[in-house]
Scaffold this motif. Structure first.
Motif, PDB file in Angstrom:
ATOM      1  N   LEU A   1      44.148  50.446  11.569  1.00 45.74           N
ATOM      2  CA  LEU A   1      42.925  49.716  11.885  1.00 45.74           C
ATOM      3  C   LEU A   1      43.130  48.214  11.748  1.00 45.74           C
ATOM      4  O   LEU A   1      42.660  47.430  12.582  1.00 45.74           O
ATOM      5  N   VAL A   2      43.819  47.792  10.694  1.00 42.31           N
ATOM      6  CA  VAL A   2      44.111  46.368  10.518  1.00 42.31           C
ATOM      7  C   VAL A   2      44.855  45.827  11.731  1.00 42.31           C
ATOM      8  O   VAL A   2      44.502  44.775  12.296  1.00 42.31           O
ATOM      9  N   SER A   3      45.893  46.528  12.168  1.00 40.78           N
ATOM     10  CA  SER A   3      46.678  46.086  13.320  1.00 40.78           C
ATOM     11  C   SER A   3      45.845  46.063  14.593  1.00 40.78           C
ATOM     12  O   SER A   3      45.973  45.136  15.416  1.00 40.78           O
ATOM     13  N   ALA A   4      44.993  47.072  14.776  1.00 46.48           N
ATOM     14  CA  ALA A   4      44.182  47.146  15.996  1.00 46.48           C
ATOM     15  C   ALA A   4      43.163  46.012  16.050  1.00 46.48           C
ATOM     16  O   ALA A   4      42.970  45.387  17.103  1.00 46.48           O
ATOM     17  N   PHE A   5      42.495  45.739  14.942  1.00 46.42           N
ATOM     18  CA  PHE A   5      41.556  44.620  14.912  1.00 46.42           C
ATOM     19  C   PHE A   5      42.278  43.295  15.156  1.00 46.42           C
ATOM     20  O   PHE A   5      41.827  42.455  15.942  1.00 46.42           O
ATOM     21  N   ALA A   6      43.406  43.094  14.477  1.00 44.86           N
ATOM     22  CA  ALA A   6      44.134  41.837  14.599  1.00 44.86           C
ATOM     23  C   ALA A   6      44.662  41.625  16.011  1.00 44.86           C
ATOM     24  O   ALA A   6      44.665  40.490  16.524  1.00 44.86           O
ATOM     25  N   ALA A   7      45.097  42.705  16.660  1.00 39.63           N
ATOM     26  CA  ALA A   7      45.662  42.589  18.008  1.00 39.63           C
ATOM     27  C   ALA A   7      44.625  42.104  19.009  1.00 39.63           C
ATOM     28  O   ALA A   7      44.976  41.539  20.051  1.00 39.63           O
ATOM     29  N   ARG A   8      43.345  42.288  18.702  1.00 40.72           N
ATOM     30  CA  ARG A   8      42.292  41.872  19.617  1.00 40.72           C
ATOM     31  C   ARG A   8      41.760  40.469  19.297  1.00 40.72           C
ATOM     32  O   ARG A   8      40.824  40.001  19.927  1.00 40.72           O
ATOM     33  N   GLY A   9      42.336  39.838  18.319  1.00 39.68           N
ATOM     34  CA  GLY A   9      41.895  38.494  17.990  1.00 39.68           C
ATOM     35  C   GLY A   9      40.887  38.402  16.877  1.00 39.68           C
ATOM     36  O   GLY A   9      40.360  37.312  16.597  1.00 39.68           O
ATOM     37  N   ASP A  10      40.589  39.529  16.223  1.00 40.54           N
ATOM     38  CA  ASP A  10      39.672  39.483  15.082  1.00 40.54           C
ATOM     39  C   ASP A  10      40.397  38.907  13.869  1.00 40.54           C
ATOM     40  O   ASP A  10      41.615  39.046  13.716  1.00 40.54           O
ATOM     41  N   ARG A  11      39.657  38.264  12.994  1.00 39.95           N
ATOM     42  CA  ARG A  11      40.198  37.763  11.737  1.00 39.95           C
ATOM     43  C   ARG A  11      40.071  38.877  10.700  1.00 39.95           C
ATOM     44  O   ARG A  11      38.971  39.392  10.491  1.00 39.95           O
ATOM     45  N   VAL A  12      41.164  39.226  10.073  1.00 34.31           N
ATOM     46  CA  VAL A  12      41.209  40.447   9.264  1.00 34.31           C
ATOM     47  C   VAL A  12      41.770  40.156   7.872  1.00 34.31           C
ATOM     48  O   VAL A  12      42.736  39.406   7.727  1.00 34.31           O
ATOM     49  N   ILE A  13      41.151  40.781   6.875  1.00 35.81           N
ATOM     50  CA  ILE A  13      41.706  40.862   5.532  1.00 35.81           C
ATOM     51  C   ILE A  13      41.933  42.324   5.215  1.00 35.81           C
ATOM     52  O   ILE A  13      41.006  43.141   5.317  1.00 35.81           O
ATOM     53  N   ALA A  14      43.170  42.670   4.869  1.00 34.37           N
ATOM     54  CA  ALA A  14      43.494  44.019   4.404  1.00 34.37           C
ATOM     55  C   ALA A  14      43.455  44.021   2.885  1.00 34.37           C
ATOM     56  O   ALA A  14      43.838  43.043   2.241  1.00 34.37           O
ATOM     57  N   THR A  15      42.983  45.110   2.312  1.00 28.58           N
ATOM     58  CA  THR A  15      43.000  45.253   0.861  1.00 28.58           C
ATOM     59  C   THR A  15      43.682  46.560   0.480  1.00 28.58           C
ATOM     60  O   THR A  15      43.653  47.528   1.249  1.00 28.58           O
ATOM     61  N   ASP A  16      44.277  46.573  -0.692  1.00 30.16           N
ATOM     62  CA  ASP A  16      44.886  47.795  -1.211  1.00 30.16           C
ATOM     63  C   ASP A  16      45.181  47.588  -2.691  1.00 30.16           C
ATOM     64  O   ASP A  16      44.851  46.537  -3.256  1.00 30.16           O
ATOM     65  N   LEU A  17      45.830  48.569  -3.305  1.00 28.78           N
ATOM     66  CA  LEU A  17      46.050  48.540  -4.753  1.00 28.78           C
ATOM     67  C   LEU A  17      47.191  47.630  -5.180  1.00 28.78           C
ATOM     68  O   LEU A  17      47.208  47.141  -6.311  1.00 28.78           O
ATOM     69  N   ALA A  18      48.174  47.407  -4.312  1.00 26.54           N
ATOM     70  CA  ALA A  18      49.339  46.611  -4.697  1.00 26.54           C
ATOM     71  C   ALA A  18      48.945  45.163  -4.939  1.00 26.54           C
ATOM     72  O   ALA A  18      48.054  44.612  -4.284  1.00 26.54           O
ATOM     73  N   ALA A  19      49.641  44.532  -5.884  1.00 29.43           N
ATOM     74  CA  ALA A  19      49.337  43.129  -6.188  1.00 29.43           C
ATOM     75  C   ALA A  19      49.741  42.207  -5.047  1.00 29.43           C
ATOM     76  O   ALA A  19      49.060  41.197  -4.786  1.00 29.43           O
ATOM     77  N   ASP A  20      50.823  42.549  -4.339  1.00 30.25           N
ATOM     78  CA  ASP A  20      51.328  41.700  -3.263  1.00 30.25           C
ATOM     79  C   ASP A  20      51.120  42.356  -1.908  1.00 30.25           C
ATOM     80  O   ASP A  20      51.118  43.587  -1.784  1.00 30.25           O
TER      81      ASP A  20
END
Length: 286
Positions: A30-49
Motif C-alpha cells: 500500500l505504501v508503494s502504491a500510494f507513493a507511486a501515484r504522487g501521494d505523500r506517505v508516511i509508513a509506520t512499523d515496530l522497527a526503530a529504523d
C-alpha cells in the motif's frame, strides 16, 4: 482547508497518507502504491529504523499500535509536517488460528490488543483532526474473516468482525463531518503475515500457512484494488472473487455455505484428532 464532505481529490494528487504496519506485506504494498501515484506517505512499523525497501520520499515513524504514546507522537508528527492528514490506513495486524479449546486467554488478549484496539486507537486519535478539517478517510484493514467465519479461527474471526462493525458504525457517525470510512476485507493472498502466527495451536496454524502461501494473489495486486476502492470511497472493499463469492453464498445460499464450513471443520478434526469419533447426526430424534 478542504471544504466539508469533499476531502482530498482522488487518484494520486498529493494526498497525505499514513499507513500502519507499512514495512512489510500488504502495508508495504500500500505504501508503494500510494507513493507511486504522487501521494505523500508516511509508513509506520515496530522497527526503530526505516527499512531499506521503502520507496524514495516516503517518511517513516516507529509506531507500536498498542501504545497510546506512539499514536500521540504520530498525530503530532503529521500536524507539524503536513498540518493535517487525508488518509489513515489502519493496516497493522497479526495472523492467528486455533481451536476454541486449545487457544489460551492470553492468545485472545494479544490478537485483540493488536488487531482490534490498534485500529480503535488510530480512529480515536485521528478523528478529532478529521473533524476539524471537515475531511479525511479512515481505511481499516479487516479480512474476509470479518464477514464469513470459518471454523478453527475464532479469535481472528471475532476481532476482524469487530473491525467491520466498528467501520460500519463510523461510516454513519462521521459522515456528517465530511469523514469517509472504508473497511478492507481481503481473502488469503501471498504475504509474510504467516510469520506472525504464534498461538497455541500450531497444527491448525499450519493450514493457514498453506492457504496464504498457495494463493495466486500477491500483496501488490490486493493493494491496487484497495486503492481503487479508496478512490471510489467504497464503504466495504472486497479485493477478490473468492471473497465476493463467499459473502454472496452466506447471504443467499446459507445451507450450502453451512455445509461447506462444516466440511472444513470435519477435515480439521480428521487431521488433528483422527482418533475421535464424530457423532451420528443421520437419525433425527423424535
Amino acid at each position: 482547508m478542504t471544504a466539508p464532505g469533499r476531502g482530498a481529490p482522488p487518484g494520486g494528487s498529493g494526498r497525505r497518507v499514513l499507513v500502519t504496519g507499512g514495512a512489510s506485506g500488504l502495508g508495504a504494498a500500500l505504501v508503494s502504491a500510494f507513493a507511486a501515484r504522487g501521494d505523500r506517505v508516511i509508513a509506520t512499523d515496530l522497527a526503530a529504523d526505516a527499512p531499506d525497501t521503502l520507496p524514495d520520499g516516503v517518511g517513516y515513524l516507529c509506531l507500536d499500535v498498542t501504545s497510546d504514546d506512539d499514536w500521540a507522537s504520530a498525530l503530532a508528527h503529521v500536524e507539524e509536517r503536513w498540518r493535517g492528514l487525508d488518509v489513515l490506513v489502519n493496516n497493522a495486524g497479526i495472523a492467528a488460528g486455533g481451536r476454541i479449546d486449545v487457544l489460551t486467554v492470553e492468545d485472545w488478549r494479544r490478537i485483540t490488543e493488536i488487531n482490534l484496539f490498534g485500529v480503535v486507537r488510530g480512529c480515536r486519535v485521528f478523528t478529532p483532526l478529521f473533524k476539524r478539517q471537515g475531511s479525511g478517510h479512515l481505511v481499516n484493514v479487516a479480512s474476509m474473516a470479518g464477514l464469513v467465519h470459518p471454523p478453527v479461527m475464532s479469535s481472528y474471526n471475532a476481532v476482524k468482525a469487530a473491525v467491520v462493525a466498528l467501520s460500519e458504525t463510523l461510516q454513519h457517525e462521521l459522515a456528517p463531518y465530511g469523514v469517509t470510512t472504508s473497511v478492507v476485507c481481503p481473502s488469503f493472498f501471498r504475504t509474510n503475515l504467516a510469520s506472525s502466527l504464534s498461538g497455541s495451536d500450531p497444527e491448525v496454524e499450519a493450514s493457514a500457512v498453506r492457504l496464504i502461501d498457495g494463493s495466486r494473489l500477491s500483496a501488490d495486486e490486493v493493494a491496487a484494488r484497495v486503492l481503487r476502492g479508496v478512490d471510489r470511497r467504497r464503504p466495504v472493499i472486497l479485493t477478490d472473487r473468492a471473497g465476493r463469492t463467499a459473502v454472496r453464498a452466506k447471504r443467499w445460499l446459507r445451507p450450502l455455505y453451512d455445509r461447506a464450513m462444516r466440511g472444513v471443520a470435519e477435515g480439521v478434526r480428521r487431521r488433528v484428532d483422527p482418533t475421535s469419533t464424530a457423532p451420528d447426526h443421520t437419525t433425527e430424534k423424535a
